[in-house]
Design a protein around this motif. Sequence first.
Motif, PDB file in Angstrom:
ATOM      1  N   ILE A 506       0.816  -1.216   0.000  1.00  0.00           N
ATOM      2  CA  ILE A 506       0.000   0.000   0.000  1.00  0.00           C
ATOM      3  C   ILE A 506       0.848   1.263   0.000  1.00  0.00           C
ATOM      4  CG2 ILE A 506      -1.866  -1.189   1.190  1.00  0.00           C
ATOM      5  CD1 ILE A 506      -1.067   0.364   3.718  1.00  0.00           C
ATOM      6  N   THR A 507       2.142   1.142  -0.111  1.00  0.00           N
ATOM      7  CA  THR A 507       2.976   2.345  -0.179  1.00  0.00           C
ATOM      8  C   THR A 507       2.693   3.152  -1.440  1.00  0.00           C
ATOM      9  OG1 THR A 507       4.712   1.024  -1.206  1.00  0.00           O
ATOM     10  CG2 THR A 507       4.826   1.332   1.186  1.00  0.00           C
ATOM     11  N   ASP A 508       2.196   2.497  -2.477  1.00  0.00           N
ATOM     12  CA  ASP A 508       1.848   3.221  -3.699  1.00  0.00           C
ATOM     13  C   ASP A 508       0.717   4.217  -3.467  1.00  0.00           C
ATOM     14  OD1 ASP A 508       3.758   2.013  -5.222  1.00  0.00           O
ATOM     15  OD2 ASP A 508       2.438   0.412  -5.930  1.00  0.00           O
ATOM     16  N   LEU A 509      -0.109   3.974  -2.440  1.00  0.00           N
ATOM     17  CA  LEU A 509      -1.179   4.917  -2.149  1.00  0.00           C
ATOM     18  C   LEU A 509      -0.637   6.273  -1.731  1.00  0.00           C
ATOM     19  CD1 LEU A 509      -3.648   2.654  -0.125  1.00  0.00           C
ATOM     20  CD2 LEU A 509      -3.651   3.139  -2.558  1.00  0.00           C
ATOM     21  N   PHE A 510       0.554   6.280  -1.115  1.00  0.00           N
ATOM     22  CA  PHE A 510       1.119   7.529  -0.628  1.00  0.00           C
ATOM     23  C   PHE A 510       2.105   8.134  -1.627  1.00  0.00           C
ATOM     24  CE2 PHE A 510       0.039   4.775   2.908  1.00  0.00           C
ATOM     25  CZ  PHE A 510      -0.728   5.608   3.712  1.00  0.00           C
ATOM     26  N   THR A 511       2.819   7.289  -2.357  1.00  0.00           N
ATOM     27  CA  THR A 511       3.832   7.809  -3.286  1.00  0.00           C
ATOM     28  C   THR A 511       3.262   8.148  -4.658  1.00  0.00           C
ATOM     29  OG1 THR A 511       4.393   5.537  -3.923  1.00  0.00           O
ATOM     30  CG2 THR A 511       5.666   6.535  -2.127  1.00  0.00           C
ATOM     31  N   ASN A 512       2.239   7.435  -5.101  1.00  0.00           N
ATOM     32  CA  ASN A 512       1.631   7.667  -6.426  1.00  0.00           C
ATOM     33  C   ASN A 512       0.136   7.882  -6.268  1.00  0.00           C
ATOM     34  OD1 ASN A 512       4.061   7.216  -8.052  1.00  0.00           O
ATOM     35  ND2 ASN A 512       3.865   5.098  -7.360  1.00  0.00           N
ATOM     36  N   TYR A 513      -0.188   8.954  -5.571  1.00  0.00           N
ATOM     37  CA  TYR A 513      -1.601   9.237  -5.298  1.00  0.00           C
ATOM     38  C   TYR A 513      -2.376   9.511  -6.581  1.00  0.00           C
ATOM     39  CZ  TYR A 513      -5.684  11.643  -3.387  1.00  0.00           C
ATOM     40  OH  TYR A 513      -6.961  12.029  -3.075  1.00  0.00           O
ATOM     41  N   ASP A 514      -1.721  10.159  -7.556  1.00  0.00           N
ATOM     42  CA  ASP A 514      -2.421  10.551  -8.779  1.00  0.00           C
ATOM     43  C   ASP A 514      -2.770   9.369  -9.664  1.00  0.00           C
ATOM     44  OD1 ASP A 514       0.253  10.075  -9.181  1.00  0.00           O
ATOM     45  OD2 ASP A 514       0.408  11.450 -10.895  1.00  0.00           O
ATOM     46  N   GLN A 515      -2.209   8.186  -9.406  1.00  0.00           N
ATOM     47  CA  GLN A 515      -2.530   7.020 -10.216  1.00  0.00           C
ATOM     48  C   GLN A 515      -3.860   6.384  -9.838  1.00  0.00           C
ATOM     49  OE1 GLN A 515      -0.666   6.052 -12.814  1.00  0.00           O
ATOM     50  NE2 GLN A 515       0.670   7.811 -12.400  1.00  0.00           N
ATOM     51  N   PHE A 516      -4.469   6.858  -8.768  1.00  0.00           N
ATOM     52  CA  PHE A 516      -5.734   6.295  -8.302  1.00  0.00           C
ATOM     53  C   PHE A 516      -6.857   7.326  -8.408  1.00  0.00           C
ATOM     54  CE2 PHE A 516      -2.299   4.133  -6.137  1.00  0.00           C
ATOM     55  CZ  PHE A 516      -2.623   2.801  -6.309  1.00  0.00           C
ATOM     56  N   ILE A 517      -6.830   8.118  -9.473  1.00  0.00           N
ATOM     57  CA  ILE A 517      -7.839   9.151  -9.705  1.00  0.00           C
ATOM     58  C   ILE A 517      -8.534   8.866 -11.034  1.00  0.00           C
ATOM     59  CG2 ILE A 517      -8.233  11.603 -10.144  1.00  0.00           C
ATOM     60  CD1 ILE A 517      -5.963  12.245  -8.273  1.00  0.00           C
ATOM     61  N   THR A 518      -9.843   8.886 -11.017  1.00  0.00           N
ATOM     62  CA  THR A 518     -10.641   8.699 -12.226  1.00  0.00           C
ATOM     63  C   THR A 518     -10.911  10.055 -12.862  1.00  0.00           C
ATOM     64  OG1 THR A 518     -11.693   6.745 -11.253  1.00  0.00           O
ATOM     65  CG2 THR A 518     -12.779   7.752 -13.159  1.00  0.00           C
ATOM     66  N   LYS A 519     -10.449  10.250 -14.082  1.00  0.00           N
ATOM     67  CA  LYS A 519     -10.581  11.523 -14.769  1.00  0.00           C
ATOM     68  C   LYS A 519     -11.990  11.690 -15.339  1.00  0.00           C
ATOM     69  CE  LYS A 519      -6.220  12.580 -14.181  1.00  0.00           C
ATOM     70  NZ  LYS A 519      -5.802  13.705 -13.322  1.00  0.00           N
ATOM     71  N   THR A 520     -12.409  12.939 -15.444  1.00  0.00           N
ATOM     72  CA  THR A 520     -13.711  13.266 -16.031  1.00  0.00           C
ATOM     73  C   THR A 520     -13.614  13.237 -17.544  1.00  0.00           C
ATOM     74  OG1 THR A 520     -14.148  14.679 -14.131  1.00  0.00           O
ATOM     75  CG2 THR A 520     -15.600  14.927 -16.034  1.00  0.00           C
ATOM     76  N   SER A 521     -14.595  12.648 -18.200  1.00  0.00           N
ATOM     77  CA  SER A 521     -14.574  12.535 -19.655  1.00  0.00           C
ATOM     78  C   SER A 521     -14.934  13.867 -20.309  1.00  0.00           C
ATOM     79  CB  SER A 521     -15.542  11.449 -20.124  1.00  0.00           C
ATOM     80  OG  SER A 521     -16.874  11.791 -19.793  1.00  0.00           O
ATOM     81  N   LEU A 522     -14.494  14.031 -21.551  1.00  0.00           N
ATOM     82  CA  LEU A 522     -14.783  15.255 -22.294  1.00  0.00           C
ATOM     83  C   LEU A 522     -16.270  15.371 -22.624  1.00  0.00           C
ATOM     84  CD1 LEU A 522     -13.394  17.723 -23.502  1.00  0.00           C
ATOM     85  CD2 LEU A 522     -13.090  16.452 -25.624  1.00  0.00           C
ATOM     86  N   HIS A 523     -16.935  14.242 -22.844  1.00  0.00           N
ATOM     87  CA  HIS A 523     -18.387  14.271 -23.099  1.00  0.00           C
ATOM     88  C   HIS A 523     -19.135  14.841 -21.902  1.00  0.00           C
ATOM     89  CE1 HIS A 523     -22.391  13.064 -24.333  1.00  0.00           C
ATOM     90  NE2 HIS A 523     -22.508  12.332 -23.235  1.00  0.00           N
ATOM     91  N   LYS A 524     -18.723  14.465 -20.715  1.00  0.00           N
ATOM     92  CA  LYS A 524     -19.363  14.996 -19.515  1.00  0.00           C
ATOM     93  C   LYS A 524     -19.123  16.500 -19.403  1.00  0.00           C
ATOM     94  CE  LYS A 524     -18.862  12.586 -15.791  1.00  0.00           C
ATOM     95  NZ  LYS A 524     -18.251  12.011 -14.554  1.00  0.00           N
ATOM     96  N   PHE A 525     -17.895  16.945 -19.694  1.00  0.00           N
ATOM     97  CA  PHE A 525     -17.596  18.375 -19.676  1.00  0.00           C
ATOM     98  C   PHE A 525     -18.498  19.141 -20.649  1.00  0.00           C
ATOM     99  CE2 PHE A 525     -13.132  17.524 -18.004  1.00  0.00           C
ATOM    100  CZ  PHE A 525     -13.424  18.032 -16.744  1.00  0.00           C
TER     101      PHE A 525
END
Length: 790
Positions: A506-525
């Motif tokens: 679980i060290t990746d949760l602290f070192t690579n926080y941005d890898q666990f983010i779901t991006k918003t789609s352009l269609h939704k925007f």
Amino acid sequence: MADQGITMSSLAKQMEIATGSNFQKVLKNLSSSRYVDEKLLKTDLGLLNAKILKLLRSNREYDVWKGCHATTVICSFNALFLLSYGGQSLNAIYSKLEHMVNYYPSTTNSNQGRTLLKTLVCTTKTLMDLMRNKPTLSRECLVPKLKAIIPILIQLSTYEPALCLPVLKDLLFKHTTTFKPYVNKYRTSLTTQIASSYHHMPSDVQKLLCENYAYLHLIKLQSQHVQDETEAHHKVFQDDTWRAGIFSILIQFKPIIKLCSNILEFDQEKELNRLFECLPSEPYKDYKIENFLSPLKLDMNEPFTLWELPRRINLLVDLLTAFVTQPTPFPIRIPIGTINLVCETLVSISTKYMPIKRELRRDQDLNSIIDEILPEIQFASISLWRDMLLSYGKCFLPMSDRILGSLEVFIPFKPKSNDIDLDACQHLQDKFITVFEVANLVLSNVGHRLNEVDSILKLVDVALRLTEDVSLIETIFENKPIDKKDANPQTKNKSKKNKDNKTGAITDLFTNYDQFITKTSLHKFNEINNFLTFIISNWRLGTTQQINTVKYAIARSLQIKEQMGSIPISFIKLLRVLVLNPGNERLSILPIAVSLLKGSDDEAFDLLCHPRLPMSMIHNVKRVSKSIEEDDDREDQEEYDVDTGKDGVETHDIVADHANGRFNVLKTTVVEEATTEVETNNDIEVNTIENETKVFKKRSVEEIKDNESVKRAKTGEPKYTEELIKEQETADKKAEIELQPAIERVTTEAAKDATITKEEEEDSEDEDEFEIPEIHLSEYEDDEDAESDS
């Protein structure tokens, strides 16, 4: 032949033995127009047809595959071959297809067999499309073959619905009469698939099943009602069967909604009860269409069986959508009011105004599943609204307020509160995109005349929340449990000695926080931006909503520009609206918007930054006149001079032409006291010499007083002193003496229509000695003079 090339006989021989890229070259040559020659009809084209039939009748799958592609190419590009040998090719392809369908398990147990089956169906469809609408070819070749092709495709549709349903849909629509003997067989096949495995199929196959079921109603059904003689004059509509099919779906909603009354307290919502009573429950006239859907089996002791409710409602909505959105060969009557009534009833099934039954509140699993299935039921009505608005648009104008008001019910609120549950909205983000689509479709037809504004403004907060990226591990940091062993100082040293390998990953949760983010789609925007653009341009948001919208537009535009290199059009429109509608705080983001769109040559922001007047704008400035127009008649001229000397005030307008560096002087206008008539004459051009444009004028007493009064009004000086009054009286006497000679001289010069040169000006100054007053071009110069005098 005019264009020499490979002979048809050589291509026919090469086609039989070619493989791979060589076969592609043969097909490329067959598509050439040089072989569309009537001389080849009985010789080389006959040889080619024999070779193609040999390939189609071969036992080798690869040869049959080559024959199908050769038939497709030659029939598509060579009309002579299609008219002469198209029927033979279709017959050979149908025979091979029938063989494969009859022995489907054995012939499709390999990839080559499945590929060949797909090729045979596609080639059959291509040949039928090429033969259709050609009277002789269709009558002699296509229609006789359809009686054998349709049953084979119906049989194959049970195994390959995605492959056969599009072909059968075209045949139903374009050959309804030919399809009529097989409609019952096809109805049985479709209803079996819909009732048994509808929810296990892909969405595109589900749509095809519903559309084919709707097209079955193009074939007329016999009414159970025997028309008597008194009703013989009544008109029979073409769409009676189609309308009967629509009502056969509509009457099935009421029993399903009644089952929901076993979950929620319907008695506490009078409006829902009123809507429920208005739902249709009887079929259209006496057209009896059998209900092929089995009854639902729900058990409160098994909570997961409640999922059958949204599944059945979604199926009914899909079938109804197919009826109301598909093109038909005749006009149809759609019960828009009844469909809207069904949608309002479905979207009202919520725990917002109705609690769950008291006896069901103790079971936690049951309550959780109820909370999950209710948004699914509501969303079915919203998706139906979207499809109806896309098809019928402005027909829903009388229902716009009710639709937008019903969308508010879909917004989840916190228990026993009027605050929006934004976390629940994030969980329903995919469904809220459809909500914004419906809102945009309604608002585009309504505009600022909308009455239901409060419900729309609530959607603004939801829209801003849905634009945020979702973190998959955010709850881990918010609700991190406390380890009791670490809190005890005595056991702290012991825990260091033993390595905990279980938590190493679980060290990746602290070192690579941005890898666990779901991006918003352009269609939704895009959907959210269109919604916000319309809201801001028609209504004024609150301060908090306006500021949050500005922050979102700027931050996301900058982020997307860095990632994609350009800003989407929806963000550009939103930035424009935010600049033009700053809200209550009057916060202008024009500099930020211009810097974001730098280099995009946006016309709107270019005009805002560099405002410019239209090129046809005329700036009028009061100027001194050089002449007065002389009439041809002397008597009129004398009367004109007398009036001007006594009662008239001479004024001239100058049109400033800054581009050419000159001034165009308009002819004199005389303002009389008795009348308001203005006489405009032709222009007199005055030359400018070394930027010294001097126009001679004797100012009247009234004009001097007006100028002096304007000066004092601006500078705050007293009106008139005794010394100033004496000076004005002296000037008045002098002006009365010199006014008449000046008029006679200027009139003589205007009659000659000649420009005044520098020498003439000097001579005139020597001959007539009179004061040349200072010319005031504008009020700004008057202000400067007043300041200098003070």
